[in-house]
Design an enzyme around this catalytic site. Structure first.
Site, PDB file in Angstrom:
ATOM      1  N   ASP A   1       0.809  -1.220   0.000  1.00 21.57           N
ATOM      2  CA  ASP A   1       0.000   0.000   0.000  1.00 21.57           C
ATOM      3  C   ASP A   1       0.841   1.268   0.000  1.00 21.57           C
ATOM      4  O   ASP A   1       2.062   1.230   0.207  1.00 21.57           O
ATOM      5  CB  ASP A   1      -0.965   0.002   1.212  1.00 21.57           C
TER       6      ASP A   1
ATOM      7  N   ASN B   1      -7.237  -3.107  14.376  1.00 26.63           N
ATOM      8  CA  ASN B   1      -8.636  -3.370  13.989  1.00 26.63           C
ATOM      9  C   ASN B   1      -8.755  -4.579  13.064  1.00 26.63           C
ATOM     10  O   ASN B   1      -9.795  -4.796  12.454  1.00 26.63           O
ATOM     11  CB  ASN B   1      -9.252  -2.124  13.327  1.00 26.63           C
TER      12      ASN B   1
ATOM     13  N   HIS C   1      -7.051  -5.057  10.244  1.00 27.01           N
ATOM     14  CA  HIS C   1      -6.830  -4.838   8.801  1.00 27.01           C
ATOM     15  C   HIS C   1      -5.541  -5.507   8.325  1.00 27.01           C
ATOM     16  O   HIS C   1      -4.603  -5.701   9.092  1.00 27.01           O
ATOM     17  CB  HIS C   1      -6.884  -3.348   8.421  1.00 27.01           C
TER      18      HIS C   1
ATOM     19  N   GLU D   1      -9.726  -2.160   5.361  1.00 25.61           N
ATOM     20  CA  GLU D   1     -10.297  -1.793   6.650  1.00 25.61           C
ATOM     21  C   GLU D   1     -11.568  -2.594   6.943  1.00 25.61           C
ATOM     22  O   GLU D   1     -12.219  -3.101   6.022  1.00 25.61           O
ATOM     23  CB  GLU D   1     -10.645  -0.297   6.640  1.00 25.61           C
TER      24      GLU D   1
HETATM   25  C1  F6R Z   1       1.568  -1.698   6.097  1.00 26.43           C
HETATM   26  C2  F6R Z   1       0.221  -2.234   6.168  1.00 26.43           C
HETATM   27  C3  F6R Z   1      -0.544  -2.299   7.451  1.00 26.43           C
HETATM   28  C4  F6R Z   1       0.307  -2.574   8.677  1.00 26.43           C
HETATM   29  C5  F6R Z   1      -0.550  -2.526   9.929  1.00 26.43           C
HETATM   30  C6  F6R Z   1       0.271  -2.715  11.190  1.00 26.43           C
HETATM   31  O1  F6R Z   1       2.074  -1.750   4.792  1.00 26.43           O
HETATM   32  O2  F6R Z   1      -0.299  -2.598   5.177  1.00 26.43           O
HETATM   33  O3  F6R Z   1      -1.538  -3.282   7.338  1.00 26.43           O
HETATM   34  O4  F6R Z   1       0.921  -3.831   8.552  1.00 26.43           O
HETATM   35  O5  F6R Z   1      -1.215  -1.302  10.012  1.00 26.43           O
HETATM   36  O6  F6R Z   1       1.109  -1.624  11.346  1.00 26.43           O
HETATM   37  P1  F6R Z   1       2.255  -1.605  12.439  1.00 26.43           P
HETATM   38  O7  F6R Z   1       3.220  -2.676  12.031  1.00 26.43           O
HETATM   39  O8  F6R Z   1       2.871  -0.229  12.339  1.00 26.43           O
HETATM   40  O9  F6R Z   1       1.612  -1.871  13.737  1.00 26.43           O
END
Ligand code: F6R
Length: 247
Positions: free
Chosen positions: A67, A136, A138, A143
């Site tokens: 992303d 959450n 995701h 989301e």
């Molecule tokens: C990042 C992504 C997100 C993260 C998730 C956890 O490229 O796609 O899904 O893996 O938000 O983020 P952290 O590792 O910062 O807790």
């Protein structure tokens, strides 16, 4: 789902790096799906170390990232292209021409997403996808919602994601409200998924992912249907599962 228990974040990072190195050795032309955020930072450090020690060669590796924030360009230090350069690509012998991140500067969402879909197809799909998980539930920026979205799409980021990611920005108002993200179809098409989960703030999401219904309200729960997921989780991330006597 195969499960690798890790004492803490550092052990998790090291074990994931070892797994990825093994995969690269077996298939030097591997297509890696990569993630950003705090979770993979340690893994990338171990990969850089391994490269410096001469134990891994990235010269034929291709990568596609999950992303990118809409509106952020490659030189923006909060953007994900910058993150990848800074944490991995600048320090190893990967050919940057073979590294892909959605084009955050493309204002036309349909164009940005269809171009990224074409890239994923052209590289032949993803061999190994590295994933973190949001508090959450995701994965990528898919989301919680009413449906699972198959391909790359433009996402309105959830309030909880804006709050969680505000730590990387001067203020929550600076967090872009939208992002381009691979869909769960892209993720589920990967031949192997490495799911990395660390910390108490992920414990509920991990419990729901593994033991809850398969529902778009917890996007990661769809991984229950993938036949080659390796979960690397540390003690804190497993705390709720342990409390419930499931481990
Ligand atoms: C990042 C992504 C997100 C993260 C998730 C956890 O490229 O796609 O899904 O893996 O938000 O983020 P952290 O590792 O910062 O807790």
């Amino acid at each position: 789902m195969r499960f690798v228990y890790c004492k803490n974040y550092d052990e998790m990072s090291k074990k994931i790096a070892e797994d990825l190195i093994q995969e690269i050795r077996q298939n030097p032309e591997i297509v890696l799906g990569l993630a950003t955020g705090s979770t993979p930072e340690g893994t990338y450090e171990y990969l850089v170390k391994a490269y410096e020690e001469g134990t891994v060669d990235f010269s034929k590796v291709t990568s596609v990232n999950l992303d990118e924030y809409k509106g952020l360009g490659p030189d923006d230090d909060q953007g994900y292209r910058y993150f990848m350069n800074h944490h991995l690509f600048d320090h190893v012998n990967i050919d940057k021409a073979n590294t892909y991140v959605p084009n955050g500067l493309e204002e036309d969402s349909d164009k940005a997403c269809s171009e990224y879909e074409a890239i994923i197809e052209n590289v032949g799909g993803i061999d190994v996808q590295l994933l973190g998980i949001g508090g959450n539930g995701h994965i990528g920026f898919n989301e919680p919602g009413e449906i699972f979205i198959k391909g790359t799409h433009c996402v309105d980021l959830a309030e909880s994601t804006l709050k969680a990611n505000a730590r990387f920005f001067d203020s929550i108002d600076d967090v872009p409200k939208q992002a381009y993200s691979m869909g769960v179809g892209n993720i589920m098409s990967a031949k192997k998924v490495i799911l990395a989960v660390s910390g108490k703030n992920k414990a509920q999401a991990l419990y729901d992912t593994l033991y809850g219904d398969i529902t778009p309200k917890v996007q990661a729960s769809i991984l229950q249907l993938h036949n080659n997921v390796v979960l690397y989780a540390d003690e804190d991330a497993l705390s709720i599962i342990k409390e419930k006597g499931l481990l």
